[in-house]
Design a protein around this motif. Structure first.
Motif, PDB file in Angstrom:
ATOM      1  N   VAL A  99       0.814  -1.221   0.000  1.00 41.21           N
ATOM      2  CA  VAL A  99       0.000   0.000   0.000  1.00 41.21           C
ATOM      3  C   VAL A  99       0.849   1.273   0.000  1.00 41.21           C
ATOM      4  O   VAL A  99       0.431   2.307  -0.518  1.00 41.21           O
ATOM      5  CB  VAL A  99      -0.989   0.023   1.194  1.00 41.21           C
ATOM      6  N   THR A 100       2.035   1.207   0.601  1.00 41.74           N
ATOM      7  CA  THR A 100       2.902   2.400   0.661  1.00 41.74           C
ATOM      8  C   THR A 100       4.359   1.948   0.662  1.00 41.74           C
ATOM      9  O   THR A 100       4.687   0.911   1.239  1.00 41.74           O
ATOM     10  CB  THR A 100       2.627   3.211   1.954  1.00 41.74           C
ATOM     11  N   ASP A 101       5.211   2.732  -0.003  1.00 38.15           N
ATOM     12  CA  ASP A 101       6.649   2.480   0.122  1.00 38.15           C
ATOM     13  C   ASP A 101       7.366   3.802   0.329  1.00 38.15           C
ATOM     14  O   ASP A 101       6.850   4.864  -0.045  1.00 38.15           O
ATOM     15  CB  ASP A 101       7.205   1.719  -1.083  1.00 38.15           C
ATOM     16  N   CYS A 102       8.548   3.708   0.947  1.00 39.27           N
ATOM     17  CA  CYS A 102       9.211   4.930   1.396  1.00 39.27           C
ATOM     18  C   CYS A 102      10.691   4.650   1.654  1.00 39.27           C
ATOM     19  O   CYS A 102      11.075   3.510   1.943  1.00 39.27           O
ATOM     20  CB  CYS A 102       8.554   5.373   2.700  1.00 39.27           C
ATOM     21  N   LEU A 103      11.520   5.687   1.558  1.00 37.83           N
ATOM     22  CA  LEU A 103      12.929   5.576   1.904  1.00 37.83           C
ATOM     23  C   LEU A 103      13.211   6.534   3.067  1.00 37.83           C
ATOM     24  O   LEU A 103      12.894   7.722   2.975  1.00 37.83           O
ATOM     25  CB  LEU A 103      13.778   5.958   0.703  1.00 37.83           C
ATOM     26  N   VAL A 104      13.761   6.016   4.151  1.00 40.94           N
ATOM     27  CA  VAL A 104      14.026   6.829   5.344  1.00 40.94           C
ATOM     28  C   VAL A 104      15.516   6.736   5.684  1.00 40.94           C
ATOM     29  O   VAL A 104      16.111   5.667   5.535  1.00 40.94           O
ATOM     30  CB  VAL A 104      13.216   6.329   6.556  1.00 40.94           C
ATOM     31  N   VAL A 105      16.100   7.851   6.109  1.00 34.47           N
ATOM     32  CA  VAL A 105      17.507   7.846   6.499  1.00 34.47           C
ATOM     33  C   VAL A 105      17.603   8.145   7.996  1.00 34.47           C
ATOM     34  O   VAL A 105      17.039   9.143   8.468  1.00 34.47           O
ATOM     35  CB  VAL A 105      18.337   8.880   5.705  1.00 34.47           C
ATOM     36  N   PHE A 106      18.313   7.276   8.701  1.00 31.28           N
ATOM     37  CA  PHE A 106      18.597   7.473  10.128  1.00 31.28           C
ATOM     38  C   PHE A 106      20.099   7.606  10.311  1.00 31.28           C
ATOM     39  O   PHE A 106      20.871   7.096   9.487  1.00 31.28           O
ATOM     40  CB  PHE A 106      18.123   6.269  10.957  1.00 31.28           C
ATOM     41  N   VAL A 107      20.528   8.295  11.380  1.00 35.74           N
ATOM     42  CA  VAL A 107      21.947   8.270  11.759  1.00 35.74           C
ATOM     43  C   VAL A 107      22.051   7.802  13.201  1.00 35.74           C
ATOM     44  O   VAL A 107      21.149   8.034  14.021  1.00 35.74           O
ATOM     45  CB  VAL A 107      22.657   9.638  11.613  1.00 35.74           C
ATOM     46  N   ALA A 108      23.185   7.151  13.496  1.00 37.41           N
ATOM     47  CA  ALA A 108      23.478   6.756  14.875  1.00 37.41           C
ATOM     48  C   ALA A 108      24.135   7.943  15.566  1.00 37.41           C
ATOM     49  O   ALA A 108      24.956   8.655  14.974  1.00 37.41           O
ATOM     50  CB  ALA A 108      24.424   5.559  14.877  1.00 37.41           C
ATOM     51  N   VAL A 109      23.723   8.173  16.815  1.00 38.06           N
ATOM     52  CA  VAL A 109      24.257   9.318  17.566  1.00 38.06           C
ATOM     53  C   VAL A 109      24.742   8.871  18.946  1.00 38.06           C
ATOM     54  O   VAL A 109      24.262   7.882  19.503  1.00 38.06           O
ATOM     55  CB  VAL A 109      23.188  10.434  17.732  1.00 38.06           C
ATOM     56  N   ASP A 110      25.702   9.656  19.480  1.00 37.75           N
ATOM     57  CA  ASP A 110      26.173   9.384  20.839  1.00 37.75           C
ATOM     58  C   ASP A 110      25.291  10.135  21.850  1.00 37.75           C
ATOM     59  O   ASP A 110      24.281  10.754  21.472  1.00 37.75           O
ATOM     60  CB  ASP A 110      27.666   9.746  20.976  1.00 37.75           C
TER      61      ASP A 110
END
Ligand SMILES: CC(=O)SCCNC(=O)CCNC(=O)[C@H](O)C(C)(C)COP(=O)(O)OP(=O)(O)OC[C@H]1O[C@@H](n2cnc3c(N)ncnc32)[C@H](O)[C@@H]1OP(=O)(O)O
Length: 149
Positions: A99-110
């Motif tokens: 039904v839906t598709d998407c691209l998400v960007v995450f970063v790791a943080v301290d």
């Protein structure tokens, strides 16, 4: 673990003005699944940097079974590009549709919110390799301002 799938029923509280599931609710589910996938991979706290290429292909009906699958598509130094696919269908038949598709960007943080490196993810299956190439091309185009819209 490079992918994770959340499964639940679309509750009446998620209804929009047209009687289907609200798009903002779907975006929240996408962020949650992406967060779980990124955090599991990085084994550190993660934050969302960008949400792109979202496509609402079909509506989700209240009461439907919903699956939100988030999978790593490409890693940079601190960033994890995650492809999220949302599927739904009638719980009685189990017939699911994208039904839906998407691209998400995450970063790791301290602990201070500064970015930190993540382990590189190396795609091994043809499908994963093709996805990684598509995401890399999308990122390169975004950096050089070649994306439309
Ligand atoms: C789960 C949640 O809901 S979290 C809540 C919502 N999110 C937030 O509050 C985050 C707020 N933003 C921030 O705190 C900061 O912008 C940070 C920590 C995310 C990034 O800080 P900066 O030092 O500016 O990051 P920087 O510019 O070095 O980019 C970090 C990475 O993100 C990538 N990135 C940055 N912007 C984008 C973008 N628009 N699209 C894709 N990737 C991006 C960079 O390429 C870099 O990747 P790499 O380390 O793999 O090479």
């Amino acid at each position: 673990m490079s992918s994770i799938t959340l499964r639940f029923l679309a509750e009446p509280s998620t209804v929009n003005f047209g009687g289907k599931v609200h798009g903002g609710t779907v975006m929240k589910w996408i962020d949650e699944a992406g967060y779980a996938c990124a955090t599991r991979w990085a084994k550190r706290s993660c934050v969302t940097v960008s949400v792109g290429s979202i496509r609402f292909q079909r509506p989700i009906l209240i009461g439907d079974l919903v699956e939100v699958e988030a999978r790593l598509a490409y890693t940079g130094r601190s960033s994890m590009n995650i492809a999220v696919e949302v599927r739904s269908g009638d719980i009685k038949t189990g017939q699911m549709n994208v039904v839906t598709d998407c691209l998400v960007v995450f970063v790791a943080v301290d602990a201070d919110g500064k970015t930190i490196p993540v382990e590189a993810w190396n795609p091994e299956t043809p499908g994963d390799m093709a996805l990684a190439q598509r995401v890399k091309a999308h990122l390169d185009a975004a950096r050089t301002g070649q994306l439309g819209g």
